[in-house]
Design an enzyme around this catalytic site. Structure first.
Site: not given
Length: 455
Positions: A111, A251, A255
């Site tokens: 992430s 990011d 998401d």
């Protein structure tokens, strides 16, 4: 024993705490738990196969290649066919898991973390994130013994999806979830040199916006490197330089989405939730006139929603807890201050590109600027300090910390609050303080951070 799964899958320093061996064994364990009882019917390249299918995607960081190979080997060793969809956003992998009627999906990404880290998160059938009990079952199925499985034609096959099947299908899905054209809007998009680099600019352009893309040239090493949703200086500067209507920042796995208005001022996840909640309420789409948000959301969001007649259902921090509450209550919108927003009618997990499309659709429908739309909510001063610690559990059990928190909360009274929570992915304790006076909030946060650091 420390739990392997954090708030968003298994994450760690690639090739140290998250090794190829662990990825191999995780693949085998996930197959045992998630695919063992799956009925045939998956869409797979091996025509006529009765084997279950797993969809596997990743972000562009260099260690993803190694972990993709190991995870796929573990899945195939247990008789699961694997469809590799390549560099795609996490929500695209969830969407494709559902679309292919796969037994499970897996995304290899850390992430917003720096490039040396990586992670593995799993999706159940339908593209849904796993509950704690399923993650516990996968941990229980892990073995330190050599991974063995079926032989002959029962071994899983590994194939690679075409761009038309993966990226094209995802973008088409996003456009179908966008309520209006975006013609006339100029947007700067920061792709964080990550999984959004192809998907986000393309989706925004095909929806009608003029797109100026930055940090959209991943090389395996530059993901999240002073860019994206955790480093907003570049997108703010680019919006002002180009006179754009707004900026959007994703990011590494796309998401999440944060926004910047035409002045270069940040519009965070709480403000975005307020904008979209009002849009959905006006369209008659906000089930129960309820928004799902976490305990980290700003008090200003609660005030704005109360004044608009919208309830807030509060959850623990973590988008999977938001998802659980959305599903339990049949609600239609939820999210986090960090920019993870979920619209269950269109996505089974947080989708930053979908969020960006919906923000711009509201602007196009109303003719209002992002600054004007965001003004529905007044952000109260909120100070967040990330405190590195050796043992998060020791902090949680510390009487000194508990006493310090109680004393500071008493001093703040009804005009502020304190929240301490351990990071689910890093050796940090997050100290958050809200107060009407920003200097007071900072003083309280710094005092508490010192107490936490001393444990």
């Amino acid at each position: 024993m420390t739990r392997l799964f954090g708030t968003d899958g298994v994450r760690g320093l690639a090739n140290r705490t998250l090794t190829a061996d662990l990825a191999l064994r995780l693949g085998a364990a996930a197959a045992a738990v998630l695919a063992a009882e799956t009925n045939p019917g998956s869409t797979t390249a091996d025509a006529g196969s009765s084997r279950p299918l797993a969809v596997v995607g990743r972000d562009p960081r260099v260690s993803g290649e190694m972990l993709e190979a190991a995870l796929s080997a573990g899945l195939a060793s247990q008789g699961v066919d694997v469809l590799l969809v390549g560099d795609l956003p996490t929500p695209a992998v969830a969407h494709l898991t559902d679309r292919h009627r796969a037994a499970l999906g897996a995304m290899i990404s850390a992430s917003h973390n720096a490039m040396p880290d990586n992670g593995i998160k799993f999706f159940a059938a339908g593209g849904h994130k796993l509950g704690d009990h399923i993650e516990d079952a996968i941990e229980a199925a892990l073995t330190n013994e050599p991974v063995t499985g079926p032989t002959g034609d029962a071994i899983g096959r590994i194939s690679r999806a075409s761009s038309a099947d993966a990226l094209d299908g995802y973008v088409s899905h996003l456009l179908g979830a966008t309520p209006s054209r975006l013609d006339g809007l100029v947007v700067v998009v920061d792709c964080a040199n990550g999984a959004a680099s192809d998907a986000a600019p393309r989706a925004y352009r095909e929806a009608g916006a003029e797109v100026i893309e930055i940090h959209a040239d991943p090389d395996g090493y530059n993901i999240n490197d002073r860019c994206g949703s955790t480093h907003l200086d570049d997108v703010r500067a680019a919006v002002r330089e180009h006179g754009a209507d707004l900026g959007l920042a994703h990011d590494g796995d796309a998401d999440r989405c944060l926004a910047v208005d035409s002045r270069g001022e940040i519009v965070d996840g709480d403000q975005i939730m307020a904008i979209l909640a009002l849009a959905m309420r006006d369209a008659g789409e906000l089930a129960g006139d309820t928004l799902v948000a976490t305990v980290m959301s700003n008090l200003g969001l609660k005030v704005a929603m109360r004044e608009a007649g919208i309830e807030i259902a509060e959850t623990k921090v973590g988008d999977r807890y938001v998802l659980e509450r959305l599903r339990e209550g049949g609600y239609c919108l939820g999210g986090e201050q960090s920019g993870h927003l979920v619209l269950p009618a269109h996505a089974t997990t947080g989708d930053g590109v979908l969020t960006g499309l919906r923000i711009m659709a509201r602007m196009a429908e109303t003719g209002r600027s992002l600054q004007d739309l965001a003004s529905v909510m007044t952000v109260l001063p909120q100070i967040l300090i990330n405190v590195p610690v050796a043992d998060k559990a020791a902090v949680a059990a510390s009487n000194a910390v508990s006493a310090a928190v109680a004393e500071e909360e008493s001093g703040l009274g009804a005009t502020g609050r304190v929240l301490l929570r351990p990071s689910g992915t890093e050796q940090l304790v997050r100290v958050m303080v809200e107060a009407q006076d920003p200097e007071l909030a900072r003083e309280v946060a710094e005092r508490l951070a010192e107490v936490v650091a001393a444990v």
